[in-house]
Enzyme design. Structure first.
Site, short mmCIF file in Angstrom:
data_model
loop_
_atom_site.label_atom_id
_atom_site.label_comp_id
_atom_site.label_asym_id
_atom_site.label_seq_id
_atom_site.Cartn_x
_atom_site.Cartn_y
_atom_site.Cartn_z
CE1 TYR A 162 36.34 40.13 40.04
CE2 TYR A 162 36.36 37.67 40.64
CZ TYR A 162 36.96 39.01 40.12
OH TYR A 162 38.20 39.14 39.93
N1 LIG Z 1 42.41 39.83 39.72
C1 LIG Z 1 41.76 40.51 38.71
O1 LIG Z 1 41.85 41.81 38.30
C2 LIG Z 1 41.35 39.87 37.62
C3 LIG Z 1 41.04 40.25 36.25
C4 LIG Z 1 40.34 39.42 35.25
C5 LIG Z 1 39.90 38.12 35.74
N2 LIG Z 1 40.14 37.54 37.02
C6 LIG Z 1 39.80 36.33 37.49
O2 LIG Z 1 40.20 35.40 36.55
C7 LIG Z 1 38.78 34.72 36.30
C8 LIG Z 1 38.67 34.28 34.81
O3 LIG Z 1 38.88 35.34 34.03
P1 LIG Z 1 37.82 35.79 32.88
O4 LIG Z 1 36.46 35.44 33.51
O5 LIG Z 1 37.95 37.24 32.48
O6 LIG Z 1 37.88 34.81 31.57
P2 LIG Z 1 38.37 33.52 31.25
O7 LIG Z 1 38.43 32.58 32.15
O8 LIG Z 1 39.58 33.46 30.29
O9 LIG Z 1 37.38 33.02 30.21
C9 LIG Z 1 35.98 33.09 30.35
C10 LIG Z 1 35.04 32.90 29.07
O10 LIG Z 1 35.52 31.54 28.38
C11 LIG Z 1 34.61 30.80 28.24
N3 LIG Z 1 35.03 29.29 28.41
C12 LIG Z 1 35.24 28.80 29.58
N4 LIG Z 1 35.65 27.67 29.44
C13 LIG Z 1 35.79 27.15 28.08
C14 LIG Z 1 36.05 26.06 27.36
N5 LIG Z 1 36.48 24.99 27.58
N6 LIG Z 1 35.89 26.65 25.75
C15 LIG Z 1 35.38 27.43 25.40
N7 LIG Z 1 35.16 28.53 26.03
C16 LIG Z 1 35.34 28.57 27.51
C17 LIG Z 1 33.39 31.17 29.03
O11 LIG Z 1 31.98 30.54 28.84
P3 LIG Z 1 31.05 30.30 29.76
O12 LIG Z 1 31.00 31.02 30.95
O13 LIG Z 1 29.78 30.91 28.83
O14 LIG Z 1 30.87 28.87 30.16
C18 LIG Z 1 33.56 32.44 29.33
O15 LIG Z 1 33.04 33.20 28.19
C19 LIG Z 1 37.61 35.67 36.63
O16 LIG Z 1 36.56 35.04 36.85
C20 LIG Z 1 38.42 36.36 37.88
O17 LIG Z 1 38.15 35.22 38.92
C21 LIG Z 1 40.83 38.51 37.90
#
Ligand SMILES: NC(=O)c1ccc[n+]([C@@H]2O[C@H](COP(=O)([O-])OP(=O)(O)OC[C@H]3O[C@@H](n4cnc5c(N)ncnc54)[C@H](OP(=O)(O)O)[C@@H]3O)[C@@H](O)[C@H]2O)c1
Length: 288
Positions: free
Chosen positions: A71
């Site tokens: 990341y």
């Molecule tokens: N272990 C693994 O293989 C793995 C895989 C995937 C993810 N992860 C972890 O999970 C975390 C989260 O997953 P992710 O980053 O894929 O996606 P997510 O948290 O499901 O979604 C993030 C998206 O949602 C938006 N968002 C956040 N809060 C919101 C709200 N209240 N209303 C509307 N939109 C909102 C964000 O916008 P903005 O950023 O523009 O605010 C961003 O575009 C990752 O950062 C990582 O730490 C781990």
């Protein structure tokens, strides 16, 4: 804020009337006895201002930060923890190591980037090509013994591979980080993890924002006077799953903490569970 409400992992499923999920300072107790906050900040694709964003999140009340070398946020997270003046023991840091290669050495690299003496939880991220990853797991067990991490766990592991790993090494993971949302999850995995005292951490809990405009979700959220993101985060909390929503925008960071002042009824929990279609914003759920 009221005193910390401790919640035993085996009792983590919230029931109406129980106080465990009313406070952002409540926590799960891992089998090691260490406390894990109920929700955290994901940092994949965090913008270039990692230090400012993480500082802002810590000031808003986030106490768990999820990262991984891929990341490119580890340096910024370490800097933010120091810049914000928090005590190290007040922040729960999760990082990950690849299953190939020397995971013990990889842990040292993570700590060097974070400029921290330890992380709270280290995960093997994904399966190696041939087996359940005994070698990778042994490296993390050694890292735990040597104090580089306080707990160890897995990410993206199917049930049979968790079983094989535990059978081969005798050590149960504290957690399994999995893509997890109403649209993509596994009741069987939830039962398995509950039965074995494994805490699920929800990756991409907001479906990468791809399904937040779903009609059924939106209608139900409006009934609670909440946003779809808040409803999805609360659904995770009530399952006893730790959501890790990522947000760059301060408005989103703040909104995603607004989940401790309402409760989803059992009927609506069932309706949210029924949205499951094994959806993944990244292709497919790798743990099924
Ligand atoms: N272990 C693994 O293989 C793995 C895989 C995937 C993810 N992860 C972890 O999970 C975390 C989260 O997953 P992710 O980053 O894929 O996606 P997510 O948290 O499901 O979604 C993030 C998206 O949602 C938006 N968002 C956040 N809060 C919101 C709200 N209240 N209303 C509307 N939109 C909102 C964000 O916008 P903005 O950023 O523009 O605010 C961003 O575009 C990752 O950062 C990582 O730490 C781990």
């Amino acid at each position: 804020m009221d005193a910390v409400v401790q919640q035993d992992l085996r009792e983590a499923t919230w029931r109406p009337g129980e106080p465990g999920l009313v406070s952002p300072e409540a926590c799960h107790i891992l089998p090691s006895g260490n406390r894990m906050p109920l929700l955290g900040l994901g940092t994949r694709d965090l913008n270039v201002h990692t230090v400012d964003t993480v500082c802002g999140a810590l000031e808003l009340g986030y106490r768990l930060i999820d990262t991984a070398p891929a990341y490119h946020t580890q340096r910024g997270i370490g800097d933010a923890i120091r810049a914000c003046g928090f005590e190290r023991h007040d922040i729960f840091v999760v990082t990950k190591v690849e299953p190939r290669g020397d995971t013990y050495a990889a842990m040292h690299k993570c700590l060097a980037q974070l400029k921290l003496e330890y992380v709270d939880l280290a995960l093997v991220q994904g399966l190696p090509e041939r087996d359940a990853g005994d070698f990778a797991w042994h490296g993390l067990r050694r890292a735990k013994r040597d104090g580089l991490t306080r707990d160890i766990g897995l990410s993206g592991y199917p049930i049979d591979c968790v079983e094989e790993l535990v059978y081969g090494t005798g050590e149960m993971p504290a957690c399994n980080q999995l893509e997890w949302s109403p649209f993509g999850h596994s009741p069987r995995m939830l039962d398995f993890c509950r039965d074995n005292g494994i805490l699920i951490l929800a990756a991409s809990p907001l479906t990468h924002a791809r399904r937040l405009n779903d009609d059924k979700l939106g209608t139900m959220a409006a009934r609670y006077g909440k946003t779809p993101a808040q409803l999805v985060i609360r659904w995770n909390l009530q399952l006893g799953v730790v959501p890790l929503p990522k947000a760059n925008h301060t408005s989103h960071l703040r909104e995603n903490l607004g989940v401790f002042d309402f409760e989803i009824t059992p009927l609506d929990m069932t309706r949210l569970n029924a949205l499951n279609e094994h959806y993944s914003p990244h292709g497919k759920l790798d743990y099924l």
